[in-house]
Design an enzyme around this catalytic site. Structure first.
Site, PDB file in Angstrom:
ATOM      1  N   CYS A 136       0.841  -1.200   0.000  1.00  0.00           N
ATOM      2  CA  CYS A 136       0.000   0.000   0.000  1.00  0.00           C
ATOM      3  C   CYS A 136       0.875   1.248   0.000  1.00  0.00           C
ATOM      4  O   CYS A 136       1.375   1.661   1.048  1.00  0.00           O
ATOM      5  CB  CYS A 136      -0.909  -0.016   1.236  1.00  0.00           C
ATOM      6  N   CYS A 139      -0.422   4.157   2.188  1.00  0.00           N
ATOM      7  CA  CYS A 139      -0.200   4.016   3.628  1.00  0.00           C
ATOM      8  C   CYS A 139       1.266   4.280   3.977  1.00  0.00           C
ATOM      9  O   CYS A 139       1.559   4.899   4.992  1.00  0.00           O
ATOM     10  CB  CYS A 139      -0.537   2.606   4.115  1.00  0.00           C
ATOM     11  N   ASP A 140       2.181   3.802   3.170  1.00  0.00           N
ATOM     12  CA  ASP A 140       3.582   3.728   3.596  1.00  0.00           C
ATOM     13  C   ASP A 140       4.544   4.683   2.894  1.00  0.00           C
ATOM     14  O   ASP A 140       5.691   4.815   3.330  1.00  0.00           O
ATOM     15  CB  ASP A 140       4.091   2.287   3.425  1.00  0.00           C
TER      16      ASP A 140
END
Ligand SMILES: Cc1cc2nc3c(=O)[nH]c(=O)nc-3n(C[C@H](O)[C@H](O)[C@H](O)COP(=O)(O)OP(=O)(O)OC[C@H]3O[C@@H](n4cnc5c(N)ncnc54)[C@H](O)[C@@H]3O)c2cc1C
Length: 309
Positions: A136, A139-140
């Site tokens: 993801c 997200c990261d």
């Protein structure tokens, strides 16, 4: 005593389930939407959605999820936080078992359990997941400021997320097993024009190595030549697998990949059981058709319920 039977249960609150919830709530059906995580499903994994109509400048996955939920809530969506662990679809009244609460029953069920990112299945991937291996980018990505990351994949998601990663990482290397991308032309043009993205063609990732975090990505090209990329992170974006562990796959006659076949009205082979969104056996997995199928499924459920009475 808490209600345990509904005319319609919708399983999963991604774009398919939220749209089904909107249609069911607006039609004032006796319904319940069950979700085990956060409403929005996979769109929460993406930074930006440019191809959902009605948002001329695009919209973040998070905002789209919030708007879909708010729209369904305006019509009094009835929802429950719960994890469906198994189900019995052999009787006209379907029975769902939940992890932490009593079983629920329904006359019609819409399965919108979606999918999740496909892993590479190579040594080091599991061990370094969350320590440099990610599925993801949204997200990261901020963890990789000024670093060098690899993206494995060549479809829309991989290319879109590679572009997003350049907002943080100094350099993004996209690794693809073919000599051309599968992503749409417009995304390809954006990626080729981005000076911070380079490409390694005709190559497969074979091993990820590192002690505390990712340090090396091992590659093998189609001629058998091996190479090692010094890298700080690996984003694996090579498609999806079905969320089907709670489904009776034999009864639903799942396809070889574990996705659920339906007709054009989203009806599965089991009367009163519909499937919509990424869990369906189909070629294109996008928000737009997940939402469309969620709407179709509620209309099919209404027809089924009318014919029952
Ligand atoms: C990184 C990434 C980027 C993407 N970018 C785009 C894009 O730009 N444009 C686009 O159109 N599409 C994009 N997609 C694809 C799009 O997100 C999916 O097609 C869409 O989310 C499918 O919706 P769905 O409702 O079928 O399933 P999902 O979104 O997968 O939602 C399924 C829901 O069901 C829930 N669930 C599953 N099992 C259970 C259970 N046992 N009990 C309770 N709840 C359960 C899950 O928690 C989840 O919330 C992207 C996908 C990814 C991964």
């Amino acid at each position: 005593m808490a209600k345990t039977h509904y005319k319609l249960i919708i399983l999963g609150a991604g774009p398919a389930g939220l749209t089904a919830g909107l249609y069911a709530a607006r039609a004032k059906m006796d319904h319940l939407l069950i979700e085990k995580g956060a409403e929005g499903g996979q769109i929460l994994l993406t930074d930006w959605i440019d191809n959902y109509p009605g948002f001329p400048d695009g919209i973040s996955g998070f905002d789209l999820a919030e708007k879909m939920l708010a729209q369904a809530n305006r019509f009094e969506l009835n929802s429950l936080f719960g994890n469906v662990v198994s189900m019995d679809l052999t009787e006209p009244v379907k029975r769902l078992e939940l992890e932490d609460s009593d079983p629920l029953t329904c006359n019609t069920l819409i399965i919108c359990s979606g999918a999740h990112p496909r892993p590479l299945g190579i040594p080091g991937e599991k061990e370094l997941a969350g320590k440099g291996v990610s599925y993801c980018a949204t997200c990261d990505a901020p963890f990789y400021r000024n670093m060098h990351v690899a993206v494995v994949g060549g479809g829309n998601t991989a290319v879109q997320e590679a572009i997003h990663l350049t907002k943080f990482a100094d350099k993004v290397t996209l690794i693809h097993r073919r000599d051309e991308l599968r992503a749409t032309k417009i995304l390809q043009e954006k990626a080729f024009a981005n000076p911070n993205i380079d490409f390694i063609w005709n190559s497969n990732a074979t091993k990820i190595q590192g002690t505390e975090g990712v340090e090396e990505l091992h590659l093998k090209n189609n001629d058998g030549k091996e190479s090692v990329l010094k890298i700080d992170g690996v984003f694996v974006l090579i498609g999806v697998l079905p969320n089907n562990e709670m489904l009776p796959l034999d009864i639903l006659k799942a396809d070889a990949g574990g996705f659920i076949p339906t007709d054009l009205e989203t009806r599965t082979v089991v009367p009163g059981v519909l499937a919509a969104g990424d869990i369906r056996s189909k070629e294109v997995r996008q928000v737009i058709n997940a939402a469309g199928e969620g709407a179709t499924a509620v209309l099919a459920a209404e027809t089924y319920l009318t014919n029952l009475s």
